[in-house]
Each structure stands twice: as structure tokens, then as C-alpha cells.
Write a protein that holds these residues in place. Structure first.
Motif, PDB file in Angstrom:
ATOM      1  N   VAL A   1      40.912  52.168  40.253  1.00 13.11           N
ATOM      2  CA  VAL A   1      41.170  50.785  39.849  1.00 13.11           C
ATOM      3  C   VAL A   1      41.435  49.934  41.080  1.00 13.11           C
ATOM      4  O   VAL A   1      42.180  50.325  41.978  1.00 13.11           O
ATOM      5  N   ARG A   2      40.824  48.767  41.109  1.00 13.05           N
ATOM      6  CA  ARG A   2      41.012  47.851  42.229  1.00 13.05           C
ATOM      7  C   ARG A   2      41.882  46.657  41.855  1.00 13.05           C
ATOM      8  O   ARG A   2      42.518  46.052  42.713  1.00 13.05           O
ATOM      9  N   GLY A   3      41.891  46.296  40.579  1.00 15.97           N
ATOM     10  CA  GLY A   3      42.663  45.128  40.169  1.00 15.97           C
ATOM     11  C   GLY A   3      43.239  45.272  38.776  1.00 15.97           C
ATOM     12  O   GLY A   3      42.670  45.962  37.922  1.00 15.97           O
TER      13      GLY A   3
ATOM     14  N   ARG B   1      45.044  44.605  43.807  1.00 18.04           N
ATOM     15  CA  ARG B   1      45.331  43.210  43.508  1.00 18.04           C
ATOM     16  C   ARG B   1      45.777  43.092  42.054  1.00 18.04           C
ATOM     17  O   ARG B   1      45.230  43.763  41.172  1.00 18.04           O
ATOM     18  N   ILE B   2      46.776  42.260  41.829  1.00 18.81           N
ATOM     19  CA  ILE B   2      47.278  42.017  40.479  1.00 18.81           C
ATOM     20  C   ILE B   2      47.249  40.523  40.194  1.00 18.81           C
ATOM     21  O   ILE B   2      47.678  39.715  41.037  1.00 18.81           O
ATOM     22  N   ALA B   3      46.740  40.152  39.017  1.00 14.76           N
ATOM     23  CA  ALA B   3      46.775  38.770  38.545  1.00 14.76           C
ATOM     24  C   ALA B   3      47.728  38.700  37.360  1.00 14.76           C
ATOM     25  O   ALA B   3      47.519  39.379  36.351  1.00 14.76           O
ATOM     26  N   VAL B   4      48.776  37.912  37.498  1.00  7.98           N
ATOM     27  CA  VAL B   4      49.786  37.768  36.447  1.00  7.98           C
ATOM     28  C   VAL B   4      49.509  36.487  35.674  1.00  7.98           C
ATOM     29  O   VAL B   4      49.460  35.400  36.253  1.00  7.98           O
ATOM     30  N   MET B   5      49.323  36.630  34.365  1.00 12.52           N
ATOM     31  CA  MET B   5      49.122  35.474  33.502  1.00 12.52           C
ATOM     32  C   MET B   5      50.429  35.132  32.788  1.00 12.52           C
ATOM     33  O   MET B   5      51.247  36.017  32.504  1.00 12.52           O
TER      34      MET B   5
ATOM     35  N   VAL C   1      36.139  30.086  36.426  1.00  8.32           N
ATOM     36  CA  VAL C   1      37.411  30.662  36.860  1.00  8.32           C
ATOM     37  C   VAL C   1      37.504  32.155  36.548  1.00  8.32           C
ATOM     38  O   VAL C   1      37.836  32.966  37.427  1.00  8.32           O
ATOM     39  N   PHE C   2      37.241  32.539  35.302  1.00  4.24           N
ATOM     40  CA  PHE C   2      37.457  33.939  34.931  1.00  4.24           C
ATOM     41  C   PHE C   2      36.489  34.891  35.635  1.00  4.24           C
ATOM     42  O   PHE C   2      36.928  35.920  36.179  1.00  4.24           O
ATOM     43  N   PRO C   3      35.179  34.603  35.662  1.00  6.70           N
ATOM     44  CA  PRO C   3      34.291  35.504  36.427  1.00  6.70           C
ATOM     45  C   PRO C   3      34.693  35.612  37.896  1.00  6.70           C
ATOM     46  O   PRO C   3      34.603  36.688  38.492  1.00  6.70           O
ATOM     47  N   GLN C   4      35.143  34.502  38.473  1.00  3.21           N
ATOM     48  CA  GLN C   4      35.559  34.538  39.873  1.00  3.21           C
ATOM     49  C   GLN C   4      36.863  35.294  40.041  1.00  3.21           C
ATOM     50  O   GLN C   4      37.074  35.946  41.067  1.00  3.21           O
ATOM     51  N   LEU C   5      37.726  35.243  39.035  1.00  3.78           N
ATOM     52  CA  LEU C   5      38.944  36.050  39.067  1.00  3.78           C
ATOM     53  C   LEU C   5      38.600  37.532  39.055  1.00  3.78           C
ATOM     54  O   LEU C   5      39.156  38.328  39.830  1.00  3.78           O
TER      55      LEU C   5
ATOM     56  N   ALA D   1      38.167  42.731  41.748  1.00  5.33           N
ATOM     57  CA  ALA D   1      37.341  43.907  42.006  1.00  5.33           C
ATOM     58  C   ALA D   1      37.157  44.171  43.490  1.00  5.33           C
ATOM     59  O   ALA D   1      36.737  45.268  43.884  1.00  5.33           O
ATOM     60  N   GLN D   2      37.502  43.192  44.340  1.00 10.33           N
ATOM     61  CA  GLN D   2      37.379  43.371  45.783  1.00 10.33           C
ATOM     62  C   GLN D   2      38.620  44.002  46.403  1.00 10.33           C
ATOM     63  O   GLN D   2      38.661  44.229  47.614  1.00 10.33           O
TER      64      GLN D   2
END
Length: 215
Positions: free
Chosen positions: A53-55, A83-87, A198-202, A207-208
Motif C-alpha cells: 500500500v502506498r496511500g 501518504r495519508i489523506a484525512v477527510m 480533484v479526486f483522480p489527482q488525489l 499512489a506515488q
């Protein structure tokens, strides 16, 4: 005979996991990008094999008390390159240096208007006006702001007349944390304007991440 390895799920095949509460995706808008992202029950975090897992995306409806008790898992994941994105509205310290969300006092659209901050790949090519209004209604994107940000935080979007932080990114070890203080960004993916970027770019940004083997 049961061994310790039996308690860990098989490695996931998508680079990004979306942590949700059971089958309830809460504020999520659903996604057809199944090759990149998969929904996972947040309560399975203890048994997840994150080696590929990358993100991670933490949905806004997740149990933050539970997450705080798994702070070490999340911290190690980011510190080792993930990387973590917190909503949503962070109210507990389930990650180091995580700012705190506060409700914004507002009386009209200008109090909820989004303005661009520092450039970031997740919001590249996105018009803040398209974030400020959705279906001709303001306030979908966010109705609050974050305070007590880490010194290294980069604010990527502001909200309201006072220009308060609504989105920010900061480094944690080898990885990064992105915080969006509002509705799950996946709801924008089918909108007929620049907000659909926004979402596809997130997902691409998540994933990077370097990923890590936590076994």
C-alpha cells in the motif's frame, strides 16, 4: 494450527486503501477506479498487510477514538514513506502534528468561499469557484477550518473572508499527510467542471507514496 501470520490479511492489490466504517462509506461519493483504490473497514486496520500500500484515505465518518488507539500503525506507515489523506474533521490526535478542526461561523456564501493557497498536484487546474459552489449551493466543500497546524504545513486552500486553512499538507518522516477539512473529495469526481479533477489527482498523489513493509 493458527500462527501469527494467519491474523494478517493477504497483501492488497490496490495501491490506495479507503478506510470506511463497515459498509457505510459515509461522505464518500463512490468510485469506479477500482484498479487504484479499494474500500476497507477501518476496524480491520490491525490485521491489514500494508506492504504493498502506498496511500490511505481516512473517510470523514471513521471512528477517531479507534484511530487514535492505532496511532502507531498510522504513524509508522507515513514515517516510512506512505501518504495519508484525512477527510472530514480531525478532532483527536490520531497522527502526530495533526491540526484540529473548528466550525466556521458563517452567514452567507462569502463566508464559505474557497480561495487557492500554495500550489499542489491534487488541486492542479482546479478553479476555487467550482469548489465554492456545488449544484449552485455553497458550503459543500467545507464549513470549518483547521488550527494548530505544524510549522512545516503548507496550506493549499483557504476558506471564508478571513482566509482560514481548510486544506493543508505536511511531511511526517519520509511520508506526507494531507488534510481536507470537509466532505470526502470523491463526491466531486463526476461534477461537470474543474472540481472533477480533484479526486483522480488525489489518487495519483497517494499512489506515488513510497509505501512500506510493516510486517
Amino acid at each position: 494450527m493458527t500462527t501469527e501470520s494467519d491474523t494478517v490479511t493477504d497483501p492488497v492489490t490496490t495501491p490506495v486503501l479507503h478506510l470506511v466504517m463497515g459498509s457505510n462509506a459515509g461522505m464518500a461519493g463512490g468510485t469506479d477506479t477500482t484498479a487504484i483504490i479499494a474500500d476497507v473497514d477501518v476496524y480491520s486496520l490491525d490485521s491489514l498487510n500494508l506492504s504493498r500500500v502506498r496511500g490511505l484515505i481516512v473517510n470523514g465518518n471513521c471512528d477517531q477514538i479507534y484511530l487514535e488507539r492505532r496511532r502507531e500503525i498510522l504513524t509508522d506507515f507515513v514515517a516510512n514513506g506512505g501518504r495519508i489523506a484525512v477527510m472530514g474533521h480531525p478532532l483527536t490526535d490520531f497522527l502526530p502534528d495533526l491540526g484540529q478542526w473548528r466550525k466556521l461561523q458563517y452567514s452567507g456564501p462569502k463566508d464559505l468561499a474557497i480561495s487557492a493557497g500554495s500550489p499542489h498536484p491534487v488541486w492542479e487546474g482546479v478553479d476555487p469557484v467550482d469548489l465554492s459552489f456545488r449544484r449552485e449551493v455553497s458550503g459543500f466543500y467545507g464549513r470549518g477550518y483547521s488550527q494548530n497546524l505544524p510549522d512545516t504545513a503548507i496550506v493549499t486552500n483557504y476558506i471564508g473572508r478571513a482566509g482560514l486553512p481548510v486544506d493543508y499538507v505536511y511531511r511526517l518522516g519520509r511520508g506526507e499527510v494531507l488534510v481536507h477539512g470537509g466532505i470526502d473529495l470523491s463526491v466531486y469526481q463526476y461534477d461537470p467542471n474543474t472540481s472533477s479533477r480533484v479526486f483522480p489527482q488525489l489518487l495519483a498523489w497517494l499512489a506515488q507514496g513510497d509505501g512500506t513493509d510493516l510486517r
